[in-house]
Design an enzyme around this catalytic site. Structure first.
Site, PDB file in Angstrom:
ATOM      1  N   SER A  11     -22.930  -8.438 -19.921  1.00  0.00           N
ATOM      2  CA  SER A  11     -22.617  -7.164 -19.252  1.00  0.00           C
ATOM      3  C   SER A  11     -22.794  -5.862 -19.926  1.00  0.00           C
ATOM      4  CB  SER A  11     -20.921  -7.060 -18.904  1.00  0.00           C
ATOM      5  OG  SER A  11     -20.593  -8.042 -17.937  1.00  0.00           O
ATOM      6  N   ALA A  12     -22.784  -5.757 -21.100  1.00  0.00           N
ATOM      7  CA  ALA A  12     -23.204  -4.617 -21.798  1.00  0.00           C
ATOM      8  C   ALA A  12     -24.645  -4.598 -22.458  1.00  0.00           C
ATOM      9  CB  ALA A  12     -22.266  -4.270 -23.340  1.00  0.00           C
TER      10      ALA A  12
ATOM     11  N   GLU B  81     -31.204 -13.679 -26.350  1.00  0.00           N
ATOM     12  CA  GLU B  81     -29.939 -14.405 -25.753  1.00  0.00           C
ATOM     13  C   GLU B  81     -29.892 -15.796 -26.109  1.00  0.00           C
ATOM     14  OE1 GLU B  81     -27.311 -16.150 -23.894  1.00  0.00           O
ATOM     15  OE2 GLU B  81     -27.422 -13.866 -23.883  1.00  0.00           O
ATOM     16  N   ALA B  82     -28.641 -16.397 -26.623  1.00  0.00           N
ATOM     17  CA  ALA B  82     -28.572 -17.631 -27.272  1.00  0.00           C
ATOM     18  C   ALA B  82     -28.627 -18.684 -26.245  1.00  0.00           C
ATOM     19  CB  ALA B  82     -27.469 -17.564 -28.014  1.00  0.00           C
TER      20      ALA B  82
ATOM     21  N   HIS C 101     -10.445 -12.413 -21.349  1.00  0.00           N
ATOM     22  CA  HIS C 101     -10.513 -11.031 -21.603  1.00  0.00           C
ATOM     23  C   HIS C 101     -10.521 -10.687 -23.071  1.00  0.00           C
ATOM     24  CE1 HIS C 101      -8.956 -10.149 -17.225  1.00  0.00           C
ATOM     25  NE2 HIS C 101     -10.319 -10.798 -17.151  1.00  0.00           N
TER      26      HIS C 101
END
Length: 557
Positions: free
Chosen positions: A43-44, A63-64, A473
């Site tokens: 998201s970030a 990105e893994a 979260h």
């Protein structure tokens, strides 16, 4: 410094193990004077990468996971299929005393889109006091007055714009879709129990029962990979299956990253390194880099590069405990394509002296069984009691120096008695809602978990401890602040090092009131602004498109 892989003219998506030579571009070589490595396409990270691309920075995104080809990602009715699959990091906590020594599954996104490719897309911005609380120590940049305009610029809210809500932004925020019958009954039952109906929990107040606002468009998931970065993927380099081991630090500055497992590591260098790997992975990368509590690093076999005691600490999360009912007189409809199994929730205060809600039950049209819970016959649904202001704190520590060495994740869940009291209040409220006529009479709803025979408070507390689960979260492990325990400063720079930032949910000093995806996207926008400001004049973001729907997202700010 050696330039990072970057392109301004051609798509450069590639698997890390297929990249010809890391340290050179897989396609065109950029002439940009500034290079940046963004670690994590969640998201970030997608927001940060987009804003830097628009500012003329040569960006490589690492990105893994892989591409978001799995159709279950895009259909919210299939969300449960993603857990434990290839797009899930599939983390588990240790067994914790507060959860009767039971571990918890922590699903986290390992794919372009990150956890926003796995979650329920619920849009909750948090309470204004959350951000005003951050601003006490971290300055006015983090106040509600400062973050509200960013939220408004991000939103394309289905009910239109006003002084609190935005329209025309890149992220569809839909709160007007038709509710499934069981969800309408749950709302009606909550109102019958005395809970007020709130048409917009992102408006004046959070309190009350509401239809969830979700980032879904035309029946498909909308995330920042789709809105911010995918439209301009030909303007940066994207390496998938690129698992970052650590940050390279030379003379007090971050100069790149190491990829791959021990013995097969490769280096990639740039002027800026920005960790956006999330609250579980950003601290792990720092720790493997030798950045963290010195003594703990030595015990894990990691050479100390920078003693920073707060790395991995302050871990906290929202928690849930299920109340499951079975409908005896009418069937709950099975999941429909494009329709989420969760559409409603409520916010409530467990004590009258609280100024904002500390509980957030979330409701599902399917049974959400906790591990070890007996499944029941019939069509079942779930009123998931939940807390959103946890006092308990945990930590992430390393078991060894390599990617193959699993991290030890301890949420410290329900260690604080106040968390147990709040979750007990929420559990009782959900049981009361289930007993109301809109469910008990109209649907013949019968409680099966905890079950009507469970009446004593100590029995309910035992039930909570055995069957509590995470709300997914996690935050706080690279805490923002100005004290010695903070990991990043209020501009999200890692304290004591140059060229290194963390921009994701890990920087939250305290968790926000409600789902954390919207605040994490806002943090991405904030962090990108700080970087652009620090780059100085001449790095003015260009405008691309108008609303982020086809040409790309218009820069915020």
């Amino acid at each position: 410094m050696t330039s990072s892989p970057a392109s301004t003219s051609a798509s450069t998506s590639a698997r890390a193990d297929e990249s010809p030579t890391l340290g050179t571009s897989p396609s065109a070589t950029s002439t940009s004077e500034t290079t940046a490595l963004v670690v994590g396409a969640g998201s970030a990270g997608c927001v940060v990468a987009r804003r830097l691309v628009d500012a003329g920075v040569a960006v490589t995104l690492l990105e893994a996971g892989g591409e978001d080809h799995n159709p279950a990602i895009h259909d919210l009715s299939r969300m449960g299929e993603l857990w434990h699959g290839p797009e899930d990091w599939n983390y588990y906590t240790v067994g914790m005393e507060g959860t009767a020594d039971q571990p918890m599954h922590l699903p986290r996104g390992k794919v372009l889109g990150g956890s926003h490719a796995l979650n329920a897309t619920i849009w909750v911005r948090g309470a204004p006091s959350d951000f005003d609380g951050w601003a006490v120590d971290c300055g006015p940049d983090w106040s509600w007055e400062s973050v509200l305009p960013i939220y408004r610029e991000l939103e394309d809210f289905s009910s239109g714009a006003d002084e609190l809500r935005g329209s025309g932004g890149p992220l569809t925020v839909d709160g007007d879709y038709p509710l499934e019958p069981i969800h309408q009954a749950i709302v009606d039952a909550a109102v019958e129990s005395g809970v007020a109906y709130n048409p917009d929990y992102n408006g004046e107040t959070l309190d009350g029962v509401s239809q969830q606002q979700v980032t879904i468009r035309d029946g498909e998931r909308v995330n920042t990979w789709k809105t911010h970065l995918k439209p301009v993927r030909d303007r940066l380099s994207i390496l998938t299956e690129a698992h970052v081991h650590s940050v390279i630090v030379e003379d007090g500055s971050a100069v790149g990253v190491r990829l791959g497992r021990t013995g097969d590591e490769r280096e990639l260098r740039a002027d800026q390194v920005i960790l956006c790997a999330g609250a579980l992975d950003s601290p792990q990368i720092l720790l493997r880099s030798g950045i963290g509590p010195a003594e703990e690093l030595r015990e894990a076999g990691v050479d100390v590069v920078h003693d920073l005691p707060g790395v991995g600490k302050n871990l906290h999360d929202h928690l849930l405990a299920p109340v499951i009912g079975v409908s005896m007189s009418r069937d709950v409809d099975p999941p429909k394509p494009g329709v989420s199994v969760t559409q409603t929730h409520l916010f409530a205060r467990s004590r009258p002296d609280l100024t904002v809600p500390d509980t957030q039950p979330i409701f599902f049209a399917v049974p959400m069984y906790s591990p070890g819970m007996e499944e029941v016959e019939g069509t079942a649904f779930t009123l998931h009691s939940g807390i959103v202001s946890p006092r308990s704190r945990g930590e992430i520590t390393l078991s060894g120096p390599g990617l193959e060495d699993p991290a030890r994740i301890d949420l410290g869940a329900l260690a604080d008695p106040g968390d147990v009291e709040a979750l007990l209040f929420s559990l009782k409220q959900c049981r009361d809602i289930l007993a109301q006529p809109a469910l008990a009479d109209e649907w013949g709803a019968v409680e099966v978990h905890p079950g009507p025979e469970v009446t004593e408070e100590d029995e309910l507390i035992d039930y909570i401890r055995r069957y509590a689960v995470t709300y997914h979260h996690q935050v706080g492990t690279c805490r923002m602040g100005v004290d010695d325990g903070a990991v990043v400063d209020p501009r999200l720079r890692v304290r004591g090092l140059d060229g290194l930032r963390v921009i994701d949910a890990s920087i939250m000093p305290t968790i926000t009131t409600g789902n954390t995806n919207a605040p994490t996207i806002m943090i991405g926008e904030k962090g990108a602004r700080f970087i652009r400001e620090d780059l100085g004049p001449g790095r003015t973001a260009e405008r691309v498109g108008s609303a982020g729907r086809s040409e790309g997202v218009a820069p915020a700010g």
